[in-house]
Design a protein around this motif. Structure first.
Motif, short mmCIF file in Angstrom:
data_model
loop_
_atom_site.label_atom_id
_atom_site.label_comp_id
_atom_site.label_asym_id
_atom_site.label_seq_id
_atom_site.Cartn_x
_atom_site.Cartn_y
_atom_site.Cartn_z
N LYS A 43 -6.97 -16.24 -0.82
CA LYS A 43 -5.92 -16.99 -0.10
C LYS A 43 -5.10 -16.07 0.79
CE LYS A 43 -4.28 -18.18 -4.08
NZ LYS A 43 -5.34 -17.62 -4.90
N THR A 44 -4.58 -14.99 0.18
CA THR A 44 -3.70 -14.10 0.95
C THR A 44 -4.49 -13.48 2.11
OG1 THR A 44 -2.49 -13.67 -1.09
CG2 THR A 44 -2.05 -12.21 0.73
N SER A 45 -5.73 -13.10 1.85
CA SER A 45 -6.54 -12.48 2.90
C SER A 45 -6.78 -13.45 4.05
CB SER A 45 -7.90 -12.05 2.33
OG SER A 45 -7.75 -11.09 1.33
N CYS A 63 6.18 -14.55 -3.52
CA CYS A 63 6.98 -15.00 -4.68
C CYS A 63 6.34 -14.65 -6.01
CB CYS A 63 7.21 -16.51 -4.59
SG CYS A 63 8.14 -16.95 -3.14
N ARG A 64 5.22 -13.92 -5.99
CA ARG A 64 4.48 -13.70 -7.23
C ARG A 64 5.34 -13.14 -8.35
NH1 ARG A 64 -1.26 -12.40 -6.81
NH2 ARG A 64 -1.39 -14.44 -7.71
N ARG A 65 6.27 -12.25 -7.99
CA ARG A 65 7.04 -11.58 -9.06
C ARG A 65 8.24 -12.39 -9.55
NH1 ARG A 65 9.19 -7.19 -6.87
NH2 ARG A 65 8.43 -7.86 -4.85
N ILE A 135 4.84 -18.52 2.66
CA ILE A 135 5.36 -18.29 1.30
C ILE A 135 4.18 -18.21 0.34
CG2 ILE A 135 6.95 -19.14 -0.46
CD1 ILE A 135 8.56 -20.48 1.67
N ASP A 136 3.91 -16.98 -0.11
CA ASP A 136 2.74 -16.74 -0.96
C ASP A 136 3.11 -17.01 -2.42
OD1 ASP A 136 0.10 -16.09 -1.26
OD2 ASP A 136 0.33 -13.94 -0.96
N GLU A 137 2.23 -17.67 -3.14
CA GLU A 137 2.46 -18.08 -4.54
C GLU A 137 3.75 -18.91 -4.65
OE1 GLU A 137 0.19 -17.75 -6.89
OE2 GLU A 137 -1.16 -16.67 -5.56
N ALA A 138 3.80 -19.93 -3.80
CA ALA A 138 5.02 -20.74 -3.68
C ALA A 138 5.35 -21.53 -4.94
CB ALA A 138 4.88 -21.69 -2.49
MG LIG Z 1 -2.75 -13.84 -3.14
#
Ligand SMILES: [Mg+2]
Ligand SMILES: Nc1ncnc2c1ncn2[C@@H]1O[C@H](COP(=O)(O)OP(=O)(O)OP(=O)(O)O)[C@@H](O)[C@H]1O
Length: 352
Positions: A43-45, A63-65, A135-138
């Motif tokens: 996804k991120t890539s 937002c992963r952390r 927004i990653d890992e929303a």
């Molecule tokens: Mg990712």
């Protein structure tokens, strides 16, 4: 390099995903996009390659952390780091905004008191230029502040036409719960979002990916190694990349599998930790459920029986329903089957 273990940023490092990148690019003028797919699917890539090709300014908010019960300070720290990374693009439009200070090369957001930042106000100012807010890992934004965040995004949807929001999430059910476009109580109810779903590689594509990657590092791919890695990792690009790297470091296939399983076990333990906050009993039940699912209990009644036997107590059907729903929403299982074969192996080995 195809086997670089970081998220890819350019198309020459990315295998396939042409269709998905085109879809993202063709729909980038919409207010909301969602990119979903299980962990390690790319996804991120895919997001970063599309964004870098678009040449539109973007900010990536990871937002992963964020912890489950994150507060305003945690949220604004992430915002601050993200916007500081594009300071040259937003310095002018953010200076003078209430709750924003520009100190050297960082942007600080005030989260307490009367002069604190309002997200809706932030978005209105950002709207002075074309900007993509990714927004990653929303799904990690769920929690006490989620309504406020969604209110601000709904406001931007209606008034800030220069902004596009892209959400990604590996816990797919939770991502859609967060967005809540079908939930009458959600501020985003009824808003349209364009959805891109990333699927695993087919067997043939997985082989081609590995063969090409090995060629890049000057190695003629041994068919049996490629076949074994493909058997092990079921078309999940992140695992294929991981396996190929461990192989290049001299690992044997069996060892590679063990290392992958221990990584997956750590990730599952983190998931169980979130249940431990509810109660120790709940955490133990999740472990038994994962073990039972891992050992092939693929119907509701088999699973109920297996967990009851393991625990030596009766459990109510609603408890099992909740466990199953939660495992589905975090994209661990679907219809009693694991979505990732490494997670299945790891589940079998969970210690209770
Ligand atoms: Mg990712
Ligand atoms: N299409 C692809 N071509 C080459 N490498 C890929 C591809 N997709 C993913 N990868 C590699 O797989 C790993 C996981 O990719 P990425 O971080 O983009 O996935 P993700 O879905 O965002 O994962 P996560 O759910 O953990 O955030 C990285 O090492 C990345 O380089």
């Amino acid at each position: 390099m195809l086997f670089d273990e970081r998220p890819k940023k350019t198309r020459d490092e990315l295998f396939d995903r042409e269709k998905e990148i085109e879809e993202i690019k063709n729909n980038i003028n919409r207010p909301l996009l969602a990119i979903s797919g299980i962990r390690r699917i790319g996804k991120t890539s895919t997001l970063l390659v599309a964004l870098n090709e678009l040449k539109t300014d973007y900010v990536l908010i990871d937002c992963r952390r964020l912890k489950e019960n994150y507060g305003r300070q945690d949220l604004y720290s992430i915002f601050s780091a993200s916007f500081s990374s594009i300071i040259d693009k937003v310095r002018d439009i953010l200076s003078g905004v209430r709750g924003v200070s520009i100190v050297g090369n960082s942007i600080e957001f005030k989260w307490k008191g009367r002069q604190s930042l309002s997200l809706a106000d932030l978005f209105d100012h950002l709207n002075k230029k074309r900007l993509i807010i990714a927004i990653d890992e929303a799904q990690k934004l769920r929690g006490p502040l989620s309504t406020e965040i969604k209110d601000a995004i709904a406001h931007a949807y209606d008034y800030d036409e220069n902004l596009t929001f892209i959400f990604t999430g590996s816990e797919i059910g939770l991502l859609y719960d967060f967005l809540g476009v079908e939930d009458k109580n959600s501020p985003l109810y009824g808003r349209y979002y364009y959805s891109v779903t990333l699927e695993r590689f087919s067997r043939e594509m997985s082989k081609e990916f590995l063969t090409k990657g090995f060629q890049e590092v000057g190695l003629r791919a041994n068919n049996s190694v490629v076949d074994k890695l493909v058997d092990l990792f079921d078309g999940i690009p992140g695992w294929l990349t991981f396996g190929a790297n461990r192989f290049l470091e001299g690992g044997k296939i069996d060892d590679i599998m063990e290392i992958a399983i221990s990584v997956a076990l750590d990730e599952l333990e983190k998931l169980i930790d979130t249940k431990r906050r509810v109660s120790e009993i709940s955490a133990r039940r999740y472990k038994y459920a994962l073990k039972c699912l891992g050992s092939g209990m693929n119907t509701w009644s088999k699973l109920l029986d297996c967990i009851q036997r393991s625990e030596g107590t009766t459990i109510s059907s609603s408890v099992l329903d909740n466990i199953l729903l939660s495992l589905e929403k975090t994209s661990i299982i679907k219809d009693y089957e694991f979505l990732d074969p490494i997670y299945r192996e790891a589940s079998k080995r969970m210690r209770v």
